[in-house]
Write an enzyme that holds these catalytic residues in place. Sequence first.
Site, PDB file in Angstrom:
ATOM      1  NE  ARG A 113     -11.806 -22.034  30.130  1.00 15.20           N
ATOM      2  CZ  ARG A 113     -12.865 -22.565  29.551  1.00 15.20           C
ATOM      3  NH1 ARG A 113     -12.909 -22.678  28.255  1.00 15.20           N
ATOM      4  NH2 ARG A 113     -13.885 -22.982  30.269  1.00 15.20           N
ATOM      5  CD1 TRP A 129     -12.511 -14.173  35.959  1.00 16.14           C
ATOM      6  CD2 TRP A 129     -13.994 -15.248  37.243  1.00 16.14           C
ATOM      7  NE1 TRP A 129     -13.571 -13.323  36.187  1.00 16.14           N
ATOM      8  CE2 TRP A 129     -14.486 -13.956  36.970  1.00 16.14           C
ATOM      9  CE3 TRP A 129     -14.762 -16.106  38.032  1.00 16.14           C
ATOM     10  CZ2 TRP A 129     -15.709 -13.502  37.454  1.00 16.14           C
ATOM     11  CZ3 TRP A 129     -15.979 -15.652  38.522  1.00 16.14           C
ATOM     12  CH2 TRP A 129     -16.441 -14.353  38.224  1.00 16.14           C
ATOM     13  CG  ASN A 152     -13.475 -24.296  34.989  1.00 17.75           C
ATOM     14  OD1 ASN A 152     -14.004 -23.355  35.585  1.00 17.75           O
ATOM     15  ND2 ASN A 152     -13.715 -24.558  33.716  1.00 17.75           N
ATOM     16  N   GLY A 153     -14.756 -24.455  38.251  1.00 20.30           N
ATOM     17  CA  GLY A 153     -16.140 -24.659  38.693  1.00 20.30           C
ATOM     18  C   GLY A 153     -16.287 -24.257  40.144  1.00 20.30           C
ATOM     19  CD  GLU A 187     -22.558  -6.675  21.939  1.00 17.74           C
ATOM     20  OE1 GLU A 187     -23.203  -7.015  22.945  1.00 17.74           O
ATOM     21  OE2 GLU A 187     -21.409  -7.096  21.690  1.00 17.74           O
ATOM     22  CE  LYS A 245     -18.070  -6.255  23.061  1.00 18.02           C
ATOM     23  NZ  LYS A 245     -19.038  -7.247  23.019  1.00 18.02           N
ATOM     24  CG  HIS A 288     -40.802   7.983  30.529  1.00 16.14           C
ATOM     25  ND1 HIS A 288     -41.964   8.689  30.719  1.00 16.14           N
ATOM     26  CD2 HIS A 288     -40.837   7.565  29.244  1.00 16.14           C
ATOM     27  CE1 HIS A 288     -42.676   8.689  29.600  1.00 16.14           C
ATOM     28  NE2 HIS A 288     -42.004   8.020  28.685  1.00 16.14           N
ATOM     29  CE  LYS A 345     -14.357 -15.243  23.543  1.00 20.88           C
ATOM     30  NZ  LYS A 345     -15.144 -14.016  23.455  1.00 20.88           N
ATOM     31  CD  GLU A 358     -17.442  -6.814  27.081  1.00 15.92           C
ATOM     32  OE1 GLU A 358     -17.501  -7.763  27.861  1.00 15.92           O
ATOM     33  OE2 GLU A 358     -17.889  -6.876  25.920  1.00 15.92           O
ATOM     34  CB  CYS A 367     -10.333 -21.709  36.078  1.00 10.16           C
ATOM     35  SG  CYS A 367     -11.032 -20.874  37.504  1.00 10.16           S
TER      36      CYS A 367
HETATM   37  C1  G6P Z   1     -19.092 -13.662  28.845  1.00  9.24           C
HETATM   38  C2  G6P Z   1     -18.363 -13.038  27.674  1.00  9.24           C
HETATM   39  C3  G6P Z   1     -19.363 -12.392  26.725  1.00  9.24           C
HETATM   40  C4  G6P Z   1     -20.371 -13.413  26.266  1.00  9.24           C
HETATM   41  C5  G6P Z   1     -21.066 -14.089  27.460  1.00  9.24           C
HETATM   42  C6  G6P Z   1     -21.847 -15.303  26.998  1.00  9.24           C
HETATM   43  O1  G6P Z   1     -19.655 -12.692  29.644  1.00  9.24           O
HETATM   44  O2  G6P Z   1     -17.436 -12.071  28.119  1.00  9.24           O
HETATM   45  O3  G6P Z   1     -18.677 -11.880  25.608  1.00  9.24           O
HETATM   46  O4  G6P Z   1     -21.330 -12.788  25.465  1.00  9.24           O
HETATM   47  O5  G6P Z   1     -20.104 -14.571  28.393  1.00  9.24           O
HETATM   48  O6  G6P Z   1     -20.936 -16.267  26.527  1.00  9.24           O
HETATM   49  P1  G6P Z   1     -21.287 -17.381  25.493  1.00  9.24           P
HETATM   50  O7  G6P Z   1     -20.017 -18.165  25.327  1.00  9.24           O
HETATM   51  O8  G6P Z   1     -22.391 -18.196  26.091  1.00  9.24           O
HETATM   52  O9  G6P Z   1     -21.711 -16.707  24.226  1.00  9.24           O
END
Ligand code: G6P
Length: 612
Positions: free
Chosen positions: A27, A76, A102-103, A484, A488, A507, A607, A491, A2
């Site tokens: 956030r 969030w 937040n937490g 990755e 991408k 397999h 994020k 998400e 958050c």
């Molecule tokens: C979230 C973000 C990702 C990121 C991950 C780790 O899931 O959406 O983009 O890779 O957290 O975050 P960090 O800040 O530790 O790289």
Amino acid sequence: MCGIIGFAGNTEAVPILLDGLERLEYRGYDSAGVAVASPEGRLQVKKCKGRLGVLREALAAQKPLTGQVGIGHTRWATHGEPNDVNAHPHVSQSGKLAVVHNGIIENYMEIKQSLLHKGVVFASDTDTEVIVQLLEYYYKKSSNLMDAVYEVLNRIKGAYAMGILCSDFPEQLIAVRKDAPLLIGYGADGNYIASDVTALLAHTRTVTYMEDDEVAVVTADHVQILGRDGCFLEKEKHQIQWDVSAAEKGGYAHFMLKEIMEQPEAVRRTIQPRLADGEIVFEELEDERDLMKGISRIYLVACGSAYHVGMIGKYALERLLGIPVEACLASEFRYSGPLLGESALVIVISQSGETLDSMAALREAKRRGSKVLSIVNVMGSSIARESDHVLYTWAGPEIAVATTKAYTTQTVLLLMLGVYLARRLDRIGNGEYQEIVRELHGLHERIGMVLKNLELYQKTAARYFNHDSVFYIGRNQDYALGMEGSLKLKEISYIHSESYAAGELKHGTISLIEPGTLVVALAVYEPLVEKMRSNIVEVRSRGAEVVAVTTEENRDMIGSQASEVFVIPKVHTLLQPVLGVVPLQLFAYYIALNRGCDIDKPRNLAKSVTVE
Ligand code: G6P
């Protein structure tokens, strides 16, 4: 997860809170709210389900909330569905106290039960409301607000960053943190608290990072920071280098596109200061010439995309250093019995430097005697501060939830570290070393070349955006790239997607390949390109449509088997993933655009993940 903002100053709080929340919205964006103390000591609260825009409209439609001290929150959801009631700020039963948090408060059920027995009436389903009701309970008992705050801190378990308002002290706000980020900003019009520095850039770049268990009392002209024992602390002030424009869209449709396009510059900023006289130099490690002495294994620990960087690092560092290197998901690491101790080096990779699982892994590693080096983007973040050594990526603020420039800069930095250590250990030939250094100098230009093909990515995305399932396949570091690329895509576009080691597909999963299935094939890793060609033929012969990514050298061999091919420049094999990921980012971006998705704020995500 958050976002928290708080202001105590000489000007109206609401516009400042809303502006801060806008910059923090990445956030969390389930709901948003503000609470403001009027000068005569009345708390006014407005909070709504949905994006910040909903709150703005609701505020515009009513009598203004006036006051120069306030707190704001963008949520969030963890405990309690996203709705108006569960939105923050939460207010105590008497209306005297308001809290943003937040937490997660882990023992909130037990506290809630005991307060219910005492007749406290709860409005929401959140763990946060327990904090404010408990605070009121202790405040009523002792009539001393600070004593009550400390009582609460002694009682609650879990992670928290909080801003607290009390109508008896309308000129101040109280901030508290443990295992969740919070900082204090010093501005011309007053002082601030925020969970993230980007919320403050428009007002100040002078900040103090709060540490765990510290409590701050913030007024327009004063900030007092106290330790857990109530003693006043002298804390350092830091100057933030980022400027406000770096956290704005600058004419791009989305932050994600802006950040993709910023990659040449971001990567240049990561690399350039670390190249001198034909050598890779890490000033940060100058005092640690013996970093690798006695080290017999390395753990690369991270979450999400940063974990995918770790996967690339595993292949590269193992080859370069000749010791076992493991890429670990931070959320699993401390529960999986890692072989820690003095002989293990733990490298934590994190853009935000606040991801709770990564932080917990770091602490576990240190507790068990391992040295921790971190690769972090956000200066002064918790992971950066608690690591033995920190290497900053210097990518600038990343706002889009789906990471792009943080990923590429983390990758390049980790690879540079591997080459640097190999050089020190005399494990890399001079010729290869010089070649890598030479290519590092020009890597940002090569990324620029990949970015020139926007039309091709756009056109290909327009052709495939209606698919509802996509497979990514690759071998070795291309497998990590596929992970990755697949993340991408899913998400931001909500298309189901899986990533497979290309040799593993047969397999079981190949049973899902049928006429028209889209397969993105990574054929970038030179030593295995021919084997990848065979894997492409396998899926093609079962009717798959293949979009391939390969280097100029292999354009014909791979292109002849694919429906579409994204060609990238050839560089040293080790550095190739830094280029290989770029078409995958843009492919995902344009697919999501075609599907009308909310690219910068995908559903259910945030994020910075500061809960377990
Ligand atoms: C979230 C973000 C990702 C990121 C991950 C780790 O899931 O959406 O983009 O890779 O957290 O975050 P960090 O800040 O530790 O790289």
